[in-house]
Every structure is written in C-alpha cells, then in structure tokens.
Design a protein around this motif. Structure first.
Motif, PDB file in Angstrom:
ATOM      1  N   LEU A   7       0.808  -1.210   0.000  1.00  7.46           N
ATOM      2  CA  LEU A   7       0.000   0.000   0.000  1.00  7.46           C
ATOM      3  C   LEU A   7       0.848   1.269   0.000  1.00  7.46           C
ATOM      4  O   LEU A   7       1.915   1.310   0.604  1.00  7.46           O
ATOM      5  CB  LEU A   7      -0.916   0.003   1.222  1.00  7.46           C
ATOM      6  CG  LEU A   7      -1.821  -1.225   1.375  1.00  7.46           C
ATOM      7  CD1 LEU A   7      -2.648  -1.122   2.635  1.00  7.46           C
ATOM      8  CD2 LEU A   7      -2.736  -1.403   0.167  1.00  7.46           C
ATOM      9  N   GLU A  61      -5.408   4.735  -4.348  1.00  4.20           N
ATOM     10  CA  GLU A  61      -6.603   3.888  -4.444  1.00  4.20           C
ATOM     11  C   GLU A  61      -6.196   2.529  -4.998  1.00  4.20           C
ATOM     12  O   GLU A  61      -5.381   2.459  -5.915  1.00  4.20           O
ATOM     13  CB  GLU A  61      -7.667   4.523  -5.351  1.00  4.20           C
ATOM     14  CG  GLU A  61      -8.934   3.660  -5.393  1.00  4.20           C
ATOM     15  CD  GLU A  61     -10.089   4.307  -6.165  1.00  4.20           C
ATOM     16  OE1 GLU A  61     -10.811   5.104  -5.564  1.00  4.20           O
ATOM     17  OE2 GLU A  61     -10.235   4.000  -7.353  1.00  4.20           O
ATOM     18  N   PHE A  62      -6.742   1.485  -4.435  1.00  5.24           N
ATOM     19  CA  PHE A  62      -6.424   0.122  -4.860  1.00  5.24           C
ATOM     20  C   PHE A  62      -7.708  -0.641  -5.122  1.00  5.24           C
ATOM     21  O   PHE A  62      -8.729  -0.390  -4.479  1.00  5.24           O
ATOM     22  CB  PHE A  62      -5.628  -0.608  -3.769  1.00  5.24           C
ATOM     23  CG  PHE A  62      -4.282  -0.016  -3.519  1.00  5.24           C
ATOM     24  CD1 PHE A  62      -3.169  -0.473  -4.197  1.00  5.24           C
ATOM     25  CD2 PHE A  62      -4.121   1.016  -2.612  1.00  5.24           C
ATOM     26  CE1 PHE A  62      -1.918   0.079  -3.973  1.00  5.24           C
ATOM     27  CE2 PHE A  62      -2.878   1.581  -2.380  1.00  5.24           C
ATOM     28  CZ  PHE A  62      -1.777   1.107  -3.065  1.00  5.24           C
ATOM     29  N   GLU A  63      -7.610  -1.585  -6.050  1.00  7.15           N
ATOM     30  CA  GLU A  63      -8.755  -2.460  -6.327  1.00  7.15           C
ATOM     31  C   GLU A  63      -8.525  -3.787  -5.627  1.00  7.15           C
ATOM     32  O   GLU A  63      -7.413  -4.317  -5.640  1.00  7.15           O
ATOM     33  CB  GLU A  63      -8.881  -2.699  -7.839  1.00  7.15           C
ATOM     34  CG  GLU A  63      -9.586  -1.574  -8.557  1.00  7.15           C
ATOM     35  CD  GLU A  63     -10.189  -2.029  -9.878  1.00  7.15           C
ATOM     36  OE1 GLU A  63      -9.662  -2.975 -10.483  1.00  7.15           O
ATOM     37  OE2 GLU A  63     -11.199  -1.445 -10.293  1.00  7.15           O
ATOM     38  N   ILE A  64      -9.575  -4.301  -5.020  1.00  6.57           N
ATOM     39  CA  ILE A  64      -9.469  -5.611  -4.372  1.00  6.57           C
ATOM     40  C   ILE A  64     -10.612  -6.499  -4.839  1.00  6.57           C
ATOM     41  O   ILE A  64     -11.634  -6.009  -5.312  1.00  6.57           O
ATOM     42  CB  ILE A  64      -9.483  -5.495  -2.829  1.00  6.57           C
ATOM     43  CG1 ILE A  64     -10.805  -4.885  -2.321  1.00  6.57           C
ATOM     44  CG2 ILE A  64      -8.302  -4.699  -2.326  1.00  6.57           C
ATOM     45  CD1 ILE A  64     -10.997  -4.993  -0.820  1.00  6.57           C
ATOM     46  N   SER A  83      -7.885   4.456  -0.258  1.00  2.43           N
ATOM     47  CA  SER A  83      -9.214   4.116  -0.788  1.00  2.43           C
ATOM     48  C   SER A  83      -9.137   2.744  -1.432  1.00  2.43           C
ATOM     49  O   SER A  83      -8.149   2.409  -2.080  1.00  2.43           O
ATOM     50  CB  SER A  83      -9.636   5.140  -1.846  1.00  2.43           C
ATOM     51  OG  SER A  83      -9.681   6.422  -1.259  1.00  2.43           O
ATOM     52  N   LEU A  84     -10.198   1.977  -1.245  1.00  3.38           N
ATOM     53  CA  LEU A  84     -10.283   0.641  -1.850  1.00  3.38           C
ATOM     54  C   LEU A  84     -11.548   0.573  -2.691  1.00  3.38           C
ATOM     55  O   LEU A  84     -12.582   1.123  -2.311  1.00  3.38           O
ATOM     56  CB  LEU A  84     -10.341  -0.440  -0.769  1.00  3.38           C
ATOM     57  CG  LEU A  84      -9.118  -0.589   0.124  1.00  3.38           C
ATOM     58  CD1 LEU A  84      -9.424  -1.508   1.293  1.00  3.38           C
ATOM     59  CD2 LEU A  84      -7.937  -1.133  -0.662  1.00  3.38           C
TER      60      LEU A  84
END
Length: 198
Positions: free
Chosen positions: A76, A81-84, A167-168
């Motif tokens: 991280l 912002e990350f996509e999960i 942010s996810l």
C-alpha cells in the motif's frame, strides 16, 4: 666447479633468509603501533558523538482472503486507491510494532463496517485480521484508515508517523437488486419435473 659453488650458494641463501626473516620481524613491529592507534581512536570517538537513530519507514500491506478462496497481497501507498477482489476477511500488515492504534474499514460515507478484529504484534510488525460480518459487495468503495487513539501513530520505539489512509474499490459490477420470486403455480412445477427428467 659445482662442488665449490654449492656451499657458497647455501651461505648466500641462508643470508637472504636471514634478511627476509629479519625484515619480516621488523616490518610488522614498526607498522603495528600506528595501525592499532587508528581503530582505537575512532572507536573512542564514535560513542562520544552518537549518530541519531534513523526512524524506520512504516510500510503497510493488505492480505485479502478472496471469496473465491484465493489469497492476494497488496503493498500500500498512502492516499492511493487500490482495487481488491470481493472478500469477507482482510489482513492489514504493518512492518512496525504499532502501539495505541486502531484500524478501521469504512464505506464511502465513512461509516465503520461491522467486523471482528484480532490484533497480533511482535518485534517484527503488526497484523490486524478483520473478519467482516457481511462480505464486501462488488463495486463498493471503501476507506481503510490506520490512525492513533492518542496524538500520533507510533511504534514501540516512540517513532511517530502520519495517519495512514487509502481508498479501496471492490472489483466487479454492482449487484442488481434481486427480482421478486415468481408466484408458485402448478405450471412451474410441471416444467421443473420435465427438466429433471431430461
């Protein structure tokens, strides 16, 4: 001829060995005192001027236990912002043993998602296991916040850090509300029986 020169050769060789040995003994003795003096003086100087301890970097990663059964990991970066993948269990891992902190997984309106949490901390780092009471839905936006319960986020050495926020976004299409089930009639039962026979 050869008989007379060989004793001379022997004497010459012994003389050379004497020179080499004498020189060999003399050299280290002459060069050792300055060599010894230098390391000891620098060893004395080091404690007198303590170098400031560098604050270790605080790094976070996520281990996502996906609904499919797979496990994925993300390193991280703050404010990114990350996509999960959809999941119901997420582990937040820090490379520092954190103290007096909290980890919150929130929806887009910053409401904390109901979950059970288990914190494990040792000299090598901290892990927070978040078991959500309901699975994350596709296309949901989330906020992960690691902050202090006191003034600053800190480790067990007293190093302080900024609050960590990312942010996810859960992958996938937003779920459509399920249509109401059709009323059960005799015709639908017959169709079901025909399908079963096939």
């Amino acid at each position: 001829g050869t008989m007379t020169t060989s004793p001379q050769n022997k004497v010459y060789i012994i003389y050379l060995i004497g020179l080499i040995m004498g020189g060999g003994w003399a050299c280290p003795d002459n060069s050792k005192p300055p060599e010894k003096a230098e390391p000891s003086s620098s060893l004395v100087a080091q404690p007198a001027v303590p170098t400031p301890r560098q604050k270790p970097e605080l790094l976070f990663s996520l281990r996502i236990h996906e609904s499919s059964g797979a496990i994925s990991e993300l390193r991280l970066q703050p404010e990114a912002e990350f996509e999960i993948e959809p999941s119901q269990r997420i582990e937040v891992l820090a490379n520092q043993p954190l103290v007096d902190f909290r980890v919150r997984l929130m929806d887009a309106q910053e409401r904390v998602l109901p979950s059970d949490e288990e914190i494990v901390s040792d000299a090598h780092g901290t892990s927070v296991n978040i078991q959500l009471l309901s699975p994350l839905k596709p296309a949901n936006s989330l906020i992960l916040l690691v902050d202090s319960q006191l003034a600053h986020l800190s480790n067990n050495q007293g190093d302080t850090y900024d609050d960590f926020r990312i942010s996810l976004k859960v992958r996938g299409e937003p779920e459509k509300p399920a249509p109401p089930p059709p009323p059960k009639t005799k015709t639908s039962k017959k169709k079901a029986q025909k399908r079963a026979k096939r």
